[in-house]
Design an enzyme around this catalytic site. Structure first.
Site, PDB file in Angstrom:
ATOM      1  N   ASP A 141       0.807  -1.227   0.000  1.00  0.00           N
ATOM      2  CA  ASP A 141       0.000   0.000   0.000  1.00  0.00           C
ATOM      3  C   ASP A 141       0.842   1.280   0.000  1.00  0.00           C
ATOM      4  O   ASP A 141       0.332   2.353  -0.314  1.00  0.00           O
ATOM      5  CB  ASP A 141      -0.918   0.033   1.232  1.00  0.00           C
ATOM      6  CG  ASP A 141      -2.021  -1.010   1.169  1.00  0.00           C
ATOM      7  OD1 ASP A 141      -2.067  -1.762   0.183  1.00  0.00           O
ATOM      8  OD2 ASP A 141      -2.829  -1.078   2.118  1.00  0.00           O
ATOM      9  N   ARG A 159      -0.523  -8.758  -5.037  1.00  0.00           N
ATOM     10  CA  ARG A 159       0.427  -9.057  -3.964  1.00  0.00           C
ATOM     11  C   ARG A 159       1.286 -10.286  -4.244  1.00  0.00           C
ATOM     12  O   ARG A 159       2.335 -10.468  -3.631  1.00  0.00           O
ATOM     13  CB  ARG A 159      -0.352  -9.291  -2.660  1.00  0.00           C
ATOM     14  CG  ARG A 159      -0.255  -8.152  -1.747  1.00  0.00           C
ATOM     15  CD  ARG A 159      -0.967  -8.275  -0.455  1.00  0.00           C
ATOM     16  NE  ARG A 159      -1.184  -9.565   0.106  1.00  0.00           N
ATOM     17  CZ  ARG A 159      -2.099  -9.796   1.055  1.00  0.00           C
ATOM     18  NH1 ARG A 159      -2.850  -8.820   1.493  1.00  0.00           N
ATOM     19  NH2 ARG A 159      -2.250 -10.979   1.557  1.00  0.00           N
TER      20      ARG A 159
HETATM   21  O1  F6P Z   1      -1.278  -5.774   2.815  1.00  0.00           O
HETATM   22  C1  F6P Z   1      -2.082  -4.727   2.464  1.00  0.00           C
HETATM   23  C2  F6P Z   1      -3.313  -5.264   1.775  1.00  0.00           C
HETATM   24  O2  F6P Z   1      -2.967  -5.948   0.589  1.00  0.00           O
HETATM   25  C3  F6P Z   1      -4.323  -4.178   1.477  1.00  0.00           C
HETATM   26  O3  F6P Z   1      -4.044  -3.501   0.282  1.00  0.00           O
HETATM   27  C4  F6P Z   1      -5.589  -4.957   1.458  1.00  0.00           C
HETATM   28  O4  F6P Z   1      -6.683  -4.154   1.824  1.00  0.00           O
HETATM   29  C5  F6P Z   1      -5.382  -6.016   2.488  1.00  0.00           C
HETATM   30  O5  F6P Z   1      -3.998  -6.173   2.615  1.00  0.00           O
HETATM   31  C6  F6P Z   1      -6.014  -7.333   2.121  1.00  0.00           C
HETATM   32  O6  F6P Z   1      -5.905  -8.193   3.201  1.00  0.00           O
HETATM   33  P1  F6P Z   1      -6.296  -9.736   3.113  1.00  0.00           P
HETATM   34  O7  F6P Z   1      -5.106 -10.448   2.545  1.00  0.00           O
HETATM   35  O8  F6P Z   1      -6.571 -10.104   4.526  1.00  0.00           O
HETATM   36  O9  F6P Z   1      -7.488  -9.848   2.216  1.00  0.00           O
END
Ligand code: F6P
Length: 361
Positions: free
Chosen positions: A143, A286
């Site tokens: 982020d 990610r």
């Molecule tokens: O790590 C940050 C993030 O990728 C945010 O951008 C997103 O809102 C959140 O984590 C998503 O989390 P999870 O993996 O629990 O869905």
């Protein structure tokens, strides 16, 4: 102070491309530069509550991980050891496991811990430091919302993925004369959406820091149509704030990451009477191999964190400032988050090349 012989390494929160580069750098620098041992703690701080999975890491353990996404240590974005929530017989209870973690770290022979994580994880690191644990932080989040560092590793990779997605939507939106929305990550800050919006030439960029109006989005789409551009691309940060009611006075249902773009699209369909499609890019941003930038930044931060440990400079977080790796105290690092400034040069640049933020046509 007794010399540090053994470093523990822990990562917490969502994974970010470049994490393995940091882990590799800490392990290599600790062993070869400082003659230390490294213990890998599994699945965030859970691995100090239940330390059975903790293992010594060697050159061999980290061999070949530089281009790998995710984290070889596993992670979790739940579970603060100072206030660990569990359900017992359907009732939520909160435990303070911090003393247990400190005891377990001692039993593992750990003299200092390198903590890789975003604001939540660094808060935990700061609290352990206040309890006398030797910690050094490494900032991590796709982020990019940590104020103390110019950029966090993981952001660049996420941006590359997001920009490619915007590019791909561009051609299909244009061919079908559609309005296309793409929802990008950024829980509280609009950095990924802003950057991918600019890089991908989005027409409308919706971010949490700039409140939008449906009428302005529609005006922008219609203005493009008057110029013969029968398609529009709208980049939506998942953290964008929705108005309470739509322009017809109907309440807008609460929406968050995963369904915010769909919620916006629902109202736009009623207003524009155009074909609208939605893409939620999600965790694709990610996962996967880090960019060279993130590998290099992760490596530099990992080495710098290890050097701080060797110098006994604890309670600090390494960071990137004016292109140099420096460090700040964890207290300073956590003072504020980094949000997009609506009056900044980068927002001005986006507007100057024709993007709107839904606050004007
Ligand atoms: O790590 C940050 C993030 O990728 C945010 O951008 C997103 O809102 C959140 O984590 C998503 O989390 P999870 O993996 O629990 O869905």
């Amino acid at each position: 102070m007794k010399a540090v012989r053994t470093i523990g390494i822990v990562n917490g929160g969502g994974d970010a491309p470049g994490l393995n580069a940091v882990i590799r750098a800490v392990v290599r620098a600790a062993i070869s530069e400082h003659g230390m041992r490294v213990i890998g703690i599994r699945n965030g701080f859970d691995g100090l509550i239940w330390p059975e999975g903790a293992k010594e890491m060697t050159e061999e353990t980290v061999s070949g991980i530089l281009p790998r996404g995710g984290t070889i240590l596993g992670t979790t974005n739940r579970g603060n050891p100072f206030a660990y929530k569990t359900k017992e017989n359907g009732v939520e209870t909160v435990h303070d496991y911090s003393s247990l973690c400190i005891d377990n770290a001692r039993r593992l022979g750990i003299d200092a811990i390198v903590v890789i994580g975003g604001d939540g994880t660094q808060h935990i690191a700061r609290d352990f430091h206040r309890r006398g644990v030797n910690v050094v932080g490494v900032p991590k989040t796709i982020d990019n919302d940590l104020d103390a560092t110019e950029v966090t590793f993981g952001f660049d990779t996420a941006l590359v993925i997001a920009t490619e997605a915007v590019d791909r939507l561009h051609t299909t939106a244009e061919s079908h004369h559609r309005v296309m929305l793409i929802e990008l990550m950024g829980r509280d800050a609009g950095w990924i959406a802003l950057h991918a919006g600019i890089a991908g030439g989005a027409h409308i960029i919706l971010i949490p820091e700039i409140p939008f109006k449906f009428e302005c989005i529609c005006d922008a789409v219609r203005a493009r149509e008057l110029r013969g551009k029968r398609f529009s691309l709208i980049v939506v940060a998942e953290g964008v704030k929705l108005p309470e009611t739509d322009p017809f006075g109907k309440p807008i249902p609460p929406a968050g990451p995963g369904n915010v773009a769909n919620t916006i699209a629902f109202t736009l369909r009623e207003m524009l009477h155009k074909e609208i499609r939605v893409t939620v890019l999600g965790h694709v941003q990610r996962g996967g191999s880090p960019t060279p930038f993130d590998r290099i930044l992760g490596t530099r931060l990992g080495v710098a964190a290890t050097d701080l440990v060797a110098k006994h400079h604890f309670g600090r977080m390494v960071c990137l400032r004016s292109g140099r790796i420096e460090s700040v105290s964890l207290d300073e690092a956590l003072e504020k988050m980094k949000y997009v400034d609506p009056h900044s040069e980068i927002v001005h640049a986006a507007r100057a090349v024709g993007a709107t933020f839904g606050d004007s046509a």
